[in-house]
Design a protein around this motif. Structure first.
Motif: not given
Length: 283
Positions: A224-247
């Motif tokens: 939701x964060x990356x959809x609402x604020x696509x230029x906001x770097x921390x949202x993409x960064x932590x989404x990337x880390x989260x997706x890695x944990x989820x395989x």
């Protein structure tokens, strides 16, 4: 975590207060002010600047002209010019709280946190119930990493104006960094009640869940964060880390690549003293 994306002028939540009364201006000053205002309404800030500078030739120490000029220069990102203009005004009218407020904004834009705080504190001595100014002082303290003072100012701002949004977000941000995840999520939730698309609050909530290893919840909020604020770097960064944990390896690489690109752009902008967007994309 989220402090890296803070702006400077953006740090203050309200419009400038009106300047205190000064002796009545002459007809030329009134005409210049009206012409400059008309130019600004038409989107012609350069034209407005020329009008005010020309008017100053015959009225170099007119407080109204200096005030208008300093504010315009600040809004045009001419920070050094604004600082010099408002310094002249402050010598003429040192007890004017509106001038202190304006000076605080410019000092903050220039990264001079000590003078910014001093001037905002002076403003609040005269106008202690201005919730926006308490918020602004909190952001100054926050950027200077004086988190206890920042927290106190945000809480005071909320007490004075409970319906606002940003003070709740900033409190949550501080609590997130102090690993007080329960209270952080609670304040982010209050932010989202008022603005469901607040990218910073969505990213902060997702980050809190990520750090508690609740990856499914983290993914939900970070998407939701990356959809609402696509230029906001921390949202993409932590989404990337989260997706890695989820395989989800490929999706993770994609988000981390976006985060790296945005971080590079933010670093370049900061080195050029440009304002960065706030988490909700405003101001």
């Amino acid at each position: 975590m989220l402090l890296a994306g803070l702006s400077s002028l953006v740090l203050l939540a309200a419009a400038l207060p009106q300047a205190a009364a000064v002796p009545p201006p002459d007809a030329a000053v009134i005409a210049a002010e009206r012409q400059a205002l008309d130019a600004r309404k038409a989107g012609n800030n350069d034209g407005a600047l020329d009008i005010l500078l020309d008017a100053q030739k015959s009225s170099p120490d007119n407080p109204r002209l200096l005030y208008d000029l300093g504010i315009l220069e600040d809004q045009m990102h001419l920070y050094q010019d604004a600082d010099e203009t408002l310094a002249r005004l402050q010598k003429i009218d040192p007890e004017n709280p509106s001038v202190s407020y304006a000076v605080a904004r410019v000092k903050l834009d220039l990264g001079r946190l000590g003078p910014a705080a001093e001037n905002m504190e002076a403003y609040l001595k005269a106008r202690p119930n201005d919730a926006s100014a308490h918020y602004g002082l909190g952001r100054i303290y926050q950027q200077g990493l004086q988190m206890d003072k920042a927290k106190a100012e945000f809480e005071r701002s909320i007490t004075l104006e409970p319906v606002q949004t940003e003070a709740y977000y900033q409190l949550g941000d501080i609590q997130l960094e102090h690993q007080d995840y329960k209270d952080a999520v609670a304040n982010f939730s209050k932010t989202l009640e008022r603005n469901p698309k607040h990218g910073g609050a969505l990213a902060g909530t997702g980050t809190a869940y990520f750090r508690q290893k609740q990856y499914d919840k983290a993914e939900e909020f970070l998407e939701r964060a990356t959809a609402a604020a696509p230029e906001y770097q921390p949202g993409h960064y932590y989404l990337g880390l989260t997706l890695a944990r989820l395989g989800k390896t490929e999706e993770s690489r994609h988000e981390l690549a976006i985060a790296t690109k945005l971080a590079d752009a933010d670093n370049k902008a900061a080195s050029n003293h440009l304002r960065l967007k706030t988490p909700d994309g405003s101001r």
